[in-house]
Design an enzyme around this catalytic site. Structure first.
Site, PDB file in Angstrom:
ATOM      1  N   GLY A 330       0.786  -1.216   0.000  1.00 20.51           N
ATOM      2  CA  GLY A 330       0.000   0.000   0.000  1.00 20.51           C
ATOM      3  C   GLY A 330       0.819   1.268   0.000  1.00 20.51           C
ATOM      4  N   THR A 333       6.533   0.322  -3.677  1.00 16.21           N
ATOM      5  CA  THR A 333       7.015  -0.854  -4.399  1.00 16.21           C
ATOM      6  C   THR A 333       8.472  -1.105  -4.032  1.00 16.21           C
ATOM      7  OG1 THR A 333       5.542  -0.291  -6.230  1.00 16.21           O
ATOM      8  CG2 THR A 333       7.283  -1.867  -6.686  1.00 16.21           C
ATOM      9  N   LYS A 348      13.079   0.400  -1.436  1.00 17.51           N
ATOM     10  CA  LYS A 348      11.649   0.626  -1.221  1.00 17.51           C
ATOM     11  C   LYS A 348      11.294   2.026  -1.718  1.00 17.51           C
ATOM     12  CE  LYS A 348       8.230   0.456   2.543  1.00 17.51           C
ATOM     13  NZ  LYS A 348       8.077   0.196   3.988  1.00 17.51           N
ATOM     14  N   ASP A 445       2.417  -6.299  13.514  1.00 20.59           N
ATOM     15  CA  ASP A 445       1.973  -6.945  12.279  1.00 20.59           C
ATOM     16  C   ASP A 445       2.848  -8.160  11.948  1.00 20.59           C
ATOM     17  OD1 ASP A 445       0.133  -7.198  10.267  1.00 20.59           O
ATOM     18  OD2 ASP A 445       1.120  -5.801   8.905  1.00 20.59           O
TER      19      ASP A 445
END
Length: 654
Positions: A330, A333, A348, A445
């Site tokens: 989100g 990439t 990134k 997470d």
């Protein structure tokens, strides 16, 4: 763009000087006193200026029909983080006409902004009074710190003792009249004139107390031609000439109307200026934290080994070629980059659509750059000076764990020894975050797509976009929900209470997925979710049936490997217990997995949340972030490998 530092008091002083450096000839608009107080507000809360404007406009509208007004405004600031409250009071003296009252208030409200950004101010004109504050003050009559008096500079031309006696009598008569006649009184005694006025909100007793105190203070001025007492709830003035009206007379003809027009026009101009100031302060406040965070990032990476040039990374990724994409998420990439030295890195490329981008970028950079552990992905540096922000990580060639576990062919590559090594390594990385790193960190997470595998299939925890620092003196954080369905602990989902035990729960789900080779989100008719299935088999003493079929032959070879597998499954159940207090710490988990003689408690039932109704097709995971425990807005798809943040950029964060 450069924004100059704005100091509202100086700007308003300039405006006041331009328009009112010469007092109007009408003596009832002469400024007796302007008193500023309270903490500065607008620099920290630009919404305060907007609220002030709203309050002054409301007072102006109500004064068209009345001569005494109280009003309050409560509004949420543009930050939506706090409420701005302003209470205001305005009163014209009873002897002024409607036109004179409006003129006096127009001048008062134009001069009052000189006190901004103070949270409180009061202004006395000889015909009216105006005050604002951040609390309800209407019934206050006197104040030990705020009450004041003012003596004129010129001495009387007559006998001072005789004049003093006349002044005292005139003030006494004016006070008695005011107390017994609704708060207003005038009196004359042989050339000494006095006026007493109380604010309607203080009542009869408050009026008496206020005026008696004011008289006692103004008596110090009796050798002067004029004196004024300016108390919290009243005003008193004496003079050697008549300055008041005998009744509620009409305005003084065209001259007064011209003055009113000038005053109102000036106030309109100042109002426009206030709106402009508010807009600039709001912009400054929004960018101030962003610049501070970027400055901290720049300072941290201000050396040749950790600060990369944008052009270097652009070239290393073949100008961000689609052929070099490792994964997408989100927030951006991830590309495979090859530096001039031949070193492979993961770049990134961040894509942000909201003002939260600096916070998210800073959160990940600031946390991960200060920690180093063999089971955590290493952040090598960043680039923040190009058209977009870039993060540079060590390259982990085997991508993410879920691409092995849930692929029919690649899942057979991972034998039991390798799976157990991944479980232990992930546990060690989490234990380091929870207590071994310089700061106490909760990942929030933990899932298979956020565990990357290197050449030797050793695990490295990735994606710190949702991570939170946790003070060593705190038991939990109350925060908005953020994470991935199926991995989130029940107390976090229901109450928003975040502790290390939330990570322990996620780890327990991860353990069961690794051992069983099944996603937690897969619901099997008659058997339920992964947690339900493993728990049911545990209660039936048939845990071996939960293991992935490709492992059974290997595990059945020795009793040692069988016991090892059953211990691992029990640890997974211990970590996913409904009660957070019953779950072990990550340090205890490591001991259970590595020490043969370590006692393992009997697990209790896990929470059978109805997450199966939200289950996705096999091969996908969902992450979400919201400040509501019932809303699932902001859910999005994640694609491995998760160098990228799993939180949607369009949702609020805590």
């Amino acid at each position: 763009m450069y924004f100059p530092t704005i100091k509202p008091p100086y700007i308003f002083a300039v405006f006041s000087f331009l328009f009112f450096s010469v007092s109007f000839s009408d003596p009832r608009t002469t400024e007796s006193g302007l008193f500023c107080g309270g903490a500065n507000r607008s620099s920290a809360d630009p919404g305060f200026i907007l609220t002030f404007i709203q309050e002054m406009r409301s007072l102006s509208q109500e004064l068209t029909t009345r001569r005494f007004v109280t009003h309050s405004v409560n509004s949420t600031s543009f930050h939506r983080s706090k409420t701005t409250a302003i209470y205001a009071l305005a009163q014209c003296h009873d002897d002024l006409s409607k036109t004179e009252c409006l003129l006096c208030f127009a001048l008062a409200r134009t001069r009052l902004p000189r006190c901004l950004p103070s949270a409180a101010a009061r202004i006395f004109l000889d015909g009216c009074f105006l005050r604002y504050d951040d609390y309800r003050f209407y019934d206050e009559s006197v104040s030990a710190t705020s009450d004041n008096y003012l003596c004129s500079n010129d001495t009387v031309l007559v006998d001072p003792l005789q004049y003093s006696d006349h002044v005292n009598r005139a003030m006494g008569n004016a006070v008695r009249t005011a107390v017994g006649n609704g708060g207003f009184g005038i009196a004359e005694e042989r050339g000494a004139h006095a006026l007493a006025q109380c604010w309607e909100s203080v009542g009869k007793e408050g009026c008496r107390v206020c005026l008696e105190k004011a008289v006692g203070e103004v008596k110090r001025c009796v050798s002067r031609r004029e004196g004024r007492g300016m108390n919290t709830g009243c005003y008193i003035r004496y003079s050697d000439h008549k300055f008041y009206n005998d009744g509620h007379g009409e305005s003084h003809g065209p001259k007064s109307r011209v003055i009113v027009a000038i005053a109102l026009g000036t106030f309109a101009l100042v109002t426009v200026f206030l709106f402009a100031t508010y807009a600039i302060l709001a912009k400054l406040s929004n960018t101030k934290q962003e610049r501070r965070n970027l400055g901290l990032i720049s300072a941290r990476f201000n050396n040749s080994r950790t600060k990369y040039k944008y052009e270097t990374l652009e070239k290393a990724t073949d100008y961000f070629s689609s052929k070099r994409i490792l994964g997408q998420g989100g927030n951006g990439t991830v590309f495979l980059g090859t530096l001039a030295s031949g070193e492979s890195v993961a770049v990134k490329r961040l894509v942000f659509n909201t003002r939260q981008w600096v916070e998210e970028f800073f959160n990940e950079v600031n946390l991960i750059s200060g920690i180093h552990h063999k089971n955590l992905v290493k952040l090598l540096g960043c680039s923040i000076e190009g058209p977009e922000s870039l993060l540079v990580y060590e390259f982990v060639p085997n991508k993410s764990l879920d691409q092995f576990l849930f692929d029919d062919k690649r899942s057979k590559v991972l034998n039991w020894k390798q799976r157990l090594n991944i479980i232990k390594g992930t546990a060690e990385g989490l234990a380091y975050l929870h207590g071994g790193s310089p700061v106490r960190i909760i990942h929030r997470d933990i899932k298979t797509s956020n565990v990357l595998l290197d050449e030797q299939l050793d695990p490295k925890i990735a994606d710190f976009g949702l991570a939170r620092c946790f003070g060593h003196d705190k038991t939990h954080l109350s925060t908005g929900i953020a994470g991935t369905l199926g991995y989130m602990a029940p107390e976090y989902v229901v109450r928003g209470q975040l502790t290390e035990k939330a990570d322990v729960y996620s780890f327990g789900v991860l353990v069961l997925e690794i051992a069983c080779g099944t996603r937690n989100s897969v619901f099997v008719p008659g058997l339920g979710s992964l947690l339900q299935r493993v728990w049911k088999l545990y209660t039936l003493n048939r845990l071996q049936e939960a293991l992935h079929p490709c492992l059974k032959d290997e595990l059945l070879q020795t009793q040692e490997t069988q016991a090892e597998a059953f211990t691992t499954l029990r640890v997974g159940l211990l970590c996913t217990q409904a009660s957070a207090t019953l779950r072990p710490s990550m340090t205890e988990v490591i001991r259970m997995l590595t020490e043969r003689d370590c006692g393992i408690p009997i697990p209790s039932s896990p929470p059978f949340l109805r997450i199966n109704s939200l289950a996705e097709p096999e091969g996908s995971t969902r992450s979400y972030s919201t400040n509501s425990t019932t809303s699932n807005t902001g859910i999005r798809m994640d694609q491995p490998p998760s160098y990228t943040s799993s939180e949607s950029s369009g949702t609020q964060r805590s």
